[in-house]
Design a protein around this motif. Structure first.
Motif, PDB file in Angstrom:
ATOM      1  N   LEU A 259       0.831  -1.204   0.000  1.00  0.00           N
ATOM      2  CA  LEU A 259       0.000   0.000   0.000  1.00  0.00           C
ATOM      3  C   LEU A 259       0.867   1.257   0.000  1.00  0.00           C
ATOM      4  O   LEU A 259       0.534   2.253  -0.650  1.00  0.00           O
ATOM      5  N   VAL A 262       2.032   1.615  -3.599  1.00  0.00           N
ATOM      6  CA  VAL A 262       0.983   2.148  -4.472  1.00  0.00           C
ATOM      7  C   VAL A 262       0.748   3.624  -4.180  1.00  0.00           C
ATOM      8  O   VAL A 262       0.547   4.439  -5.086  1.00  0.00           O
ATOM      9  N   TRP A 317      -6.135  -0.236  -7.469  1.00  0.00           N
ATOM     10  CA  TRP A 317      -6.322   0.440  -6.187  1.00  0.00           C
ATOM     11  C   TRP A 317      -7.640   1.227  -6.198  1.00  0.00           C
ATOM     12  O   TRP A 317      -8.399   1.206  -5.235  1.00  0.00           O
ATOM     13  N   GLU A 320     -10.370  -1.279  -5.779  1.00  0.00           N
ATOM     14  CA  GLU A 320     -10.431  -1.770  -4.405  1.00  0.00           C
ATOM     15  C   GLU A 320     -11.171  -0.783  -3.510  1.00  0.00           C
ATOM     16  O   GLU A 320     -11.996  -1.169  -2.688  1.00  0.00           O
ATOM     17  N   GLU A 321     -10.869   0.489  -3.643  1.00  0.00           N
ATOM     18  CA  GLU A 321     -11.449   1.489  -2.753  1.00  0.00           C
ATOM     19  C   GLU A 321     -12.900   1.820  -3.091  1.00  0.00           C
ATOM     20  O   GLU A 321     -13.649   2.267  -2.228  1.00  0.00           O
TER      21      GLU A 321
END
Length: 520
Positions: A259, A262, A317, A320-321
């Motif tokens: 994380l 990223v 990402w 995912e969020e």
């Protein structure tokens, strides 16, 4: 055999000591996991292909059951102090079909319908009623059944089970009336997609990637064990709820290190493109009609543009969020390859997400119109504050090298192989960003690799009528512009002047994007 001899020895001792009738034994041979019921009562499960039961002398009905197999019953007589051997081999279950009279189905012409399959264990031929109407006995298939909420009741052996389910249009639901557990379960045939380097178990059972499995009921425990510890946590445990048949995606928890990595990419490195003028369109005489006439364009504002195309790492990402479904990678790999299979609508949603993360005003409304800092529609890109797609003019100006332009046909060179992944060198797929030489501004892959969405609507005759200052085609049409050539295009497709278009809802293995923003 040793177990049986030992049991007989114990039985003989029992008889001598107490002088009463001793129990007998049944040695059952079957496949592992088979449940054995004695007169309808569960007495044990076969392990190591054998189960030994102690029973009082008498005659019994033994029933063997296993999920996915037909039940089989045998009658045995147990004698005092003696062992009886029984071998029970089960056959794969066959779905029985029963034609239901039309008046019972209550099918109305034009009514939306689906299919219901109902099974029962351990008792076959259980009576079925739905919404108060009798439909026969299990195992049962009901086709052309009206959709909606279903109150399903199944009766057998003096027991009654009931539950409520929902049938959707053209849907198929499989129901199992389990008289052992006292419940009616919905069975789901599903598959799971997950990273290659992850091992997955569902309720303790290992599942294979994208291979169908049958799950009983909606709620399940998932454990994911990863070997790539630079990307994922070693173990991730989640509770999932399955609501329908189909494919589900499983993603382990990302490691803190990943994380952080990223986050360092977010929102991607940006390159400053200073305001200036250039000649837009076919300046070499080898372009298509849509690239003509070549014409002078002035950009009166500075802007920032992505040094690289948006990668799978960055776009994943975002998914995912926001809970969006991740686009497929065509089995080429994700990571630092440019994201593909994203529509224009997907790209602007990602731009708006980036803006919101940095507490910037969104660049687009729900209809794809540009917005200024106050959230009002604008046709002037210089008034937009948030992350967005470059306009067609911004894209070509940056691809040509801006004020540092050397006049190259491709972005950074007159040799296409130096700067572009295209049909002759790509190997028939995308490549990691930044592996070819950059252009004069240090921007990579503006020729080749993937086509890149631009903000503008497409108009083949736009060059003959567009404004010469800060042009942006905001007149709605059927298509949006893309630029830049692609991994399977010829060299001509990688020229900085080349134009293309697709519907804003299109998502293909050719389409990606890079971000842009106006310098305040």
């Amino acid at each position: 055999m040793k177990k049986i001899l030992l049991l007989l020895l114990v039985v003989g001792t029992f008889t001598m000591l107490f002088g009463t009738e001793a129990p007998g034994y049944v040695a059952i041979t079957s496949s592992d996991g088979v449940k054995i019921l004695v007169d309808g009562v569960h007495k044990g499960t076969v392990v190591g292909r054998q189960l030994i039961l102690s029973l009082e002398p008498g005659t019994y009905t033994l029933t063997a059951q296993k999920e996915g197999y037909e039940d089989k019953s045998v009658v045995v007589t147990v004698q005092s102090g003696r062992s009886t051997s029984v071998s029970i081999e089960l056959s794969q279950a066959k779905i029985m079909q029963e034609k239901i009279p039309t008046e019972q189905k209550k099918v109305v012409l034009g009514q939306k319908t689906g299919t219901i399959n109902i099974y029962s264990i351990p008792f076959p031929s259980a009576k079925v009623s739905i919404n108060g109407v009798n439909y026969g006995e299990t195992d049962l298939r009901l086709t052309n059944f009206p959709i909606g909420k279903l109150t399903v009741k199944v009766d057998s052996g003096g027991k009654s089970l009931q539950n409520v389910f929902t049938l959707e249009e053209n849907g198929i639901i499989d129901l199992q009336a389990n008289f052992v557990d006292g419940k009616i379960y919905q069975l789901f045939t599903v598959s799971f997609d997950f990273p290659d380097d992850v091992e997955v178990t569902i309720d303790g059972n290992t599942v294979k990637k994208n291979e169908p499995v049958v799950l009983i009921g909606p709620d399940h425990r998932v454990e994911m064990k990863a070997t790539d510890l630079s990307r994922y946590e070693p173990s991730t445990v989640k509770q999932i709820t399955v609501t329908s048949n189909g494919s589900y995606e499983l993603i382990p928890d990302f490691s803190e290190e990943y994380l952080d990595y990223v986050s360092s990419l977010h929102p991607g490195e940006l390159v400053l493109v200073e305001r200036g003028s250039f000649t837009m369109g076919d300046t070499w005489g080898d372009g298509g009609d849509s690239e003509k006439p070549s014409h002078s364009v002035e950009l009166t504002y500075d802007f920032l543009i992505g040094k690289y195309e948006i990668t799978f790492d960055q776009y994943d990402w975002f998914c995912e969020e926001t809970g969006r479904k991740k686009p497929g990678d065509n089995s080429w790999g994700r990571g630092s390859r440019p994201v593909i299979n994203v529509s224009w609508n997907d790209a602007i949603a990602c731009c708006n997400w980036l803006s919101e993360k940095e507490k910037l005003p969104k660049a687009y409304d729900s209809n794809g119109n540009l917005l200024d800092k106050d959230g009002m529609k604008t046709t002037d890109p210089s008034k937009v504050v948030g992350y967005r797609l470059p306009t067609e003019a911004e894209w070509e100006y940056a691809a040509r090298g801006g004020n540092n332009s050397e006049g190259y046909k491709y972005s950074g060179s007159n040799s296409v192989d130096e700067v572009a992944w295209y049909t002759s060198n790509s190997g028939g797929k995308t490549q990691e960003v930044g592996k070819k030489a950059p252009n004069e501004l240090g921007i990579y892959d503006m020729s080749g690799n993937v086509w890149e969405w631009c903000s503008d609507w497409y108009d083949s005759g736009y060059y003959a009528k567009n404004p010469t200052t800060n042009p942006y085609n905001y007149t709605p049409g059927s298509y949006r512009v893309f630029r830049g050539g692609v991994w399977d295009s010829y060299a001509a497709g990688a020229r900085v002047a080349n134009r293309g278009y697709y519907s804003p809802t299109s998502a293909y293995v050719y389409l990606g994007f890079r971000i842009c923003m106006t310098v305040p």
